[in-house]
Write an enzyme that holds these catalytic residues in place. Structure first.
Site, mmCIF file in Angstrom:
data_model
loop_
_atom_site.group_PDB
_atom_site.id
_atom_site.type_symbol
_atom_site.label_atom_id
_atom_site.label_comp_id
_atom_site.label_asym_id
_atom_site.label_seq_id
_atom_site.Cartn_x
_atom_site.Cartn_y
_atom_site.Cartn_z
ATOM 1 N N ARG A 192 -15.490 2.327 -34.018
ATOM 2 C CA ARG A 192 -16.914 1.483 -33.716
ATOM 3 C C ARG A 192 -16.457 -0.140 -33.263
ATOM 4 N NH1 ARG A 192 -21.839 3.320 -34.684
ATOM 5 N NH2 ARG A 192 -22.533 1.487 -34.371
ATOM 6 N N LYS A 207 -15.434 9.490 -10.625
ATOM 7 C CA LYS A 207 -15.502 10.126 -11.983
ATOM 8 C C LYS A 207 -15.169 11.434 -11.934
ATOM 9 C CE LYS A 207 -15.995 7.535 -14.382
ATOM 10 N NZ LYS A 207 -16.088 6.245 -14.172
ATOM 11 N N HIS A 252 -18.407 8.413 12.319
ATOM 12 C CA HIS A 252 -17.188 7.929 12.914
ATOM 13 C C HIS A 252 -15.871 8.631 12.803
ATOM 14 C CE1 HIS A 252 -19.722 4.933 14.761
ATOM 15 N NE2 HIS A 252 -20.341 4.610 13.572
ATOM 16 N N CYS A 264 -20.433 -2.404 -34.409
ATOM 17 C CA CYS A 264 -19.461 -2.774 -35.625
ATOM 18 C C CYS A 264 -19.876 -1.518 -36.565
ATOM 19 C CB CYS A 264 -19.809 -4.069 -36.401
ATOM 20 S SG CYS A 264 -19.741 -5.424 -35.000
ATOM 21 N N GLU A 298 -11.341 11.684 -11.476
ATOM 22 C CA GLU A 298 -10.395 11.415 -12.515
ATOM 23 C C GLU A 298 -10.729 12.496 -13.811
ATOM 24 O OE1 GLU A 298 -10.773 7.616 -14.307
ATOM 25 O OE2 GLU A 298 -12.961 7.758 -14.169
ATOM 26 N N GLU A 339 -18.466 5.616 -7.171
ATOM 27 C CA GLU A 339 -18.318 5.758 -8.611
ATOM 28 C C GLU A 339 -18.284 7.327 -8.883
ATOM 29 O OE1 GLU A 339 -16.721 4.313 -10.946
ATOM 30 O OE2 GLU A 339 -17.897 4.960 -12.692
ATOM 31 N N ASN A 351 -24.453 -5.348 -38.137
ATOM 32 C CA ASN A 351 -24.225 -4.698 -36.657
ATOM 33 C C ASN A 351 -25.299 -5.140 -35.902
ATOM 34 O OD1 ASN A 351 -23.210 -2.978 -34.322
ATOM 35 N ND2 ASN A 351 -24.075 -1.186 -35.515
ATOM 36 N N GLY A 352 -24.880 -5.617 -34.300
ATOM 37 C CA GLY A 352 -26.155 -5.917 -33.559
ATOM 38 C C GLY A 352 -25.882 -7.324 -33.219
ATOM 39 N N LYS A 394 -6.538 4.335 -20.456
ATOM 40 C CA LYS A 394 -7.475 3.666 -20.415
ATOM 41 C C LYS A 394 -7.402 2.303 -20.012
ATOM 42 C CE LYS A 394 -11.903 2.689 -21.618
ATOM 43 N NZ LYS A 394 -12.820 3.394 -20.650
ATOM 44 N N TRP A 399 -16.306 -5.588 -33.797
ATOM 45 C CA TRP A 399 -16.118 -5.463 -32.625
ATOM 46 C C TRP A 399 -16.931 -6.805 -32.126
ATOM 47 C CZ3 TRP A 399 -13.377 -3.033 -28.933
ATOM 48 C CH2 TRP A 399 -13.631 -3.193 -27.609
HETATM 49 O O1 M6R Z 1 -10.224 -2.157 -17.990
HETATM 50 P P1 M6R Z 1 -10.746 -2.263 -16.455
HETATM 51 O O2 M6R Z 1 -12.303 -2.497 -16.125
HETATM 52 O O3 M6R Z 1 -10.050 -3.418 -15.888
HETATM 53 O O4 M6R Z 1 -9.981 -1.094 -15.812
HETATM 54 C C1 M6R Z 1 -9.895 -0.618 -14.635
HETATM 55 C C2 M6R Z 1 -9.695 0.586 -14.125
HETATM 56 O O5 M6R Z 1 -8.251 1.044 -14.422
HETATM 57 C C3 M6R Z 1 -10.652 1.489 -14.742
HETATM 58 O O6 M6R Z 1 -12.070 1.102 -14.440
HETATM 59 C C4 M6R Z 1 -10.548 2.802 -14.284
HETATM 60 O O7 M6R Z 1 -10.730 3.066 -12.864
HETATM 61 C C5 M6R Z 1 -11.409 4.078 -15.248
HETATM 62 N N1 M6R Z 1 -10.349 5.027 -15.614
HETATM 63 C C6 M6R Z 1 -12.439 4.498 -14.557
HETATM 64 O O8 M6R Z 1 -13.377 5.519 -15.089
#
Ligand code: M6R
Length: 610
Positions: free
Chosen positions: A27, A487, A506, A2, A490, A483, A102-103, A605, A76
């Site tokens: 925040r 990263k 394989h 927050c 993307e 993962e 906050n916390g 996002k 938040w």
């Molecule tokens: O909000 P969510 O965790 O449900 O979102 C899922 C994906 O859209 C999200 O993880 C996406 O793959 C990110 N851009 C990964 O960095």
């Protein structure tokens, strides 16, 4: 996470606070409020929604207060839904105290029960409100002393700002763990959880240390430790412009969020492991009998959350012996999965709004399953649909690429696996203790690892022109390989594939040749020797080999062209640190290519379409 602001001086406090909160909106933005010291006591204005909503309430006149001393907050949610009654500032029974915070107060339930027994009445669902009643309980004692006393009693990481009607010229603040700075002005002083909130007024910033209490008057500030001893403030002149100050001085939100991971982990763990190494997830509201009745678990998620879900599969199966299936959310309901009232379905989502995951949870609920949402956003759609919610407490994540929410999802799934193992009687005390200690060590391990971030990024930049990358891992390292590849795809737009290392032979090994980069995640595990053999296979075909290895791994070191070292941890805990070099790797390559890491092309996002 927050935002806090405070002001003492001669300007109208209302506008100083609202402008400061607007700068802190990153925040937290589910509710906001201010408290102004006026001639008739404390005037509090607060509302659910964003700062713009707060401004509307202030402009409606009932919400406008004159005065030149006050505190403000942008929230938040961590405890209690984002509704007006839970917005800060919070007050005591007599409305003569106002507190922003906050916390997380880990022992707030115990403190609240004690206060209720003493006759205090609570009006919110927050942990914060206990603080206002604790101030009230101490009567007319000096406010600095009262705050010192509170800091001794409240457990956890927190930063607070307090005003009391009987001290109209004073704001008292304190911190432990959560950030807090003081802005020094001419006949005015400021308080904020982050520098951008006060940068338009002053560039002279005093840093508040842990367990320090600060009294702010227009004439000056005084800092003491919890014993009341004076503390000499460390004052810095800030040279950042406003925009970089909002990112905490980092170039991008993604990098800031990578560095926030120790705090995010600490907050997510708060109150969930006790001093006897027992795991507590009361949110699940499961009796031992109900937990034993579960006979199957599904995890559904998308993207990065899906990778964390894979980790859940390993942890829950290993520690509970329950079978766990993991599904991409957009596939789940269309394949007619077998669910009933003995099935637990875990929906994992940073946002809690991803359309595919939400629909999967609604589908599971309609089949009678026990639905658990894991999300970072209090009261999000998934939180409302689910039978129970486990929150990651990472604070708002702004960079499109998930980082801090991913590591928090990982530890939450480790805790869930241990908790189910514990409550079902499937795990012995010694294993729980070892794992609980290892999970608890993670925030510090991540902190130490991040001290080497520059070295890891310098190494990564050598590969800035790379075209094909394979991320390989086995067991619990496999989700981390996935993962790492996501990263890189993307934010750096590099073709990258995450693959189980043992599966390469394989088919995909046909793609390995000189110029291909292989990133092997080979932290200590019972599959370590096998992973190294798979690395030999790609090396023999002229791939360049970068490895994520546990400190001291000489065998791995011998074959790697480059290494990112991570600290020792048990096999199912290690993924939390192993992912960090991969986040930094993708970040460094994206930057070296001149790309926008926070807003990569074609991505949103939160994906709220099917
Ligand atoms: O909000 P969510 O965790 O449900 O979102 C899922 C994906 O859209 C999200 O993880 C996406 O793959 C990110 N851009 C990964 O960095």
């Amino acid at each position: 996470m927050c935002g806090i602001v405070g002001y003492v001086g001669s300007k109208p406090a209302q506008s100083v606070l609202v402008n400061g909160l607007a700068r802190l909106e990153y925040r937290g933005y589910d509710s906001a409020g201010i408290a102004i010291m006026g001639d008739d006591g404390i005037g509090v204005t607060r509302t659910a929604g964003r700062i713009a909503d707060l401004v509307s309430v202030i402009n409606s006149e009932q919400g406008s207060y004159a005065g030149s001393v006050g505190i403000g907050h942008t929230r938040w949610a961590t405890h209690g839904a984002p509704v007006t009654k839970n917005a800060h500032p919070h007050q005591d029974c007599s409305a003569t105290v106002a507190v922003v915070h906050n916390g997380i107060i880990e022992n707030y339930i115990q403190l609240r029960d004690e206060l209720i027994a003493q006759g205090h009445t609570f009006t919110s669902d927050t942990d914060t409100e206990v603080l206002a009643h604790m101030v009230e309980r101490m009567g007319d004692q000096p406010l600095e002393l009262v705050v010192r006393n509170i800091m001794e009693k409240a457990e956890g990481a927190l930063a607070i700002g307090v005003v009391r009607a009987s001290d109209p010229e004073l704001v008292v603040a304190a911190r432990r763990g959560s950030p807090l700075v003081i802005g020094l002005g001419e006949d005015e002083n400021f308080l904020a959880s982050d520098i951008p909130a006060i940068l338009e007024h002053t560039r002279r910033i005093a840093i508040v240390g842990d367990d320090n209490v600060v009294s702010l008057r227009s004439s000056g500030i005084a800092i003491t430790d919890l014993a009341g001893n004076p503390v000499e403030p460390i004052v810095r002149e800030i040279e950042w412009d406003l925009e970089s100050a909002e990112r905490g001085g980092y170039d991008d939100f993604m990098l800031k969020e990578i560095f926030e991971q120790p705090t995010a982990l600490r907050d997510t763990l708060a109150g969930r492991i006790d001093e006897h190494h027992r795991i507590h997830l009361p949110e699940l509201d499961l009796t031992a009998r109900e937990a034993r009745a579960i006979d199957k678990v599904f995890v559904v998620a998308c993207g990065t959350s899906y990778h964390a879900g894979l980790m859940a599969k390993y942890a829950i199966e290993r520690w509970t012996r329950l079978p766990v299936e993991i599904d991409i959310a957009s596939e789940f309901r269309y394949r007619d999965p077998v669910l009933d009232d003995r099935t637990m379905v875990i929906g994992m989502s940073q946002s809690g709004e991803t359309a595919d995951t939400l629909a999967a949870l609604e589908y599971a609920q309609a089949q009678g399953a026990y639905v658990v949402a894991t999300t970072n956003v209090v009261d999000s759609s998934m939180a409302r649909v689910a039978d129970a919610v486990l929150y990651t407490r990472a604070g708002p994540e702004i960079g499109v690429a998930s980082t801090k929410t991913f590591v928090c999802q990982l530890v939450l799934m480790q805790l869930l696996g241990l908790y189910l193992g514990q409550i079902r009687g499937a795990l012995d005390g010694a294993t729980i203790e070892l794992m609980a200690k290892s999970v608890r060590a993670l925030p510090e391990q991540v902190e130490q690892l991040l001290e080497h971030a520059d070295d890891i990024m310098a190494m990564a930049r050598k590969y800035k022109d790379v075209k094909d990358v394979f991320f390989l891992g086995r067991g619990a390292s496999f989700p981390i390989a996935l993962e790492g590849a996501l990263k890189l795809k993307e934010i750096a737009y590099v073709r990258a594939e995450g693959y189980p290392a043992g599966e390469m032979k394989h088919g995909p090994i046909a793609l390995i040749e000189k110029g291909v980069l292989v990133i092997g995640v080979a932290t200590s595990s019972h599959l370590h020797a096998k992973t190294l053999s798979n690395m030999e296979e790609v090396k023999a075909r002229s791939a360049t080999l970068l490895m994520v290895l546990t400190e001291g791994d000489i065998d791995g070191q011998r074959m790697a062209d480059d290494i990112a070292w991570v600290p020792h941890a048990p096999e199912l805990i290690a993924p939390v640190t192993a992912v960090i070099p991969l986040q930094l790797f993708a970040y460094a390559i994206s930057k070296a290519r001149g790309l926008d890491v926070d807003k990569p092309r074609n991505l949103a996002k939160t994906v709220t379409v099917e």
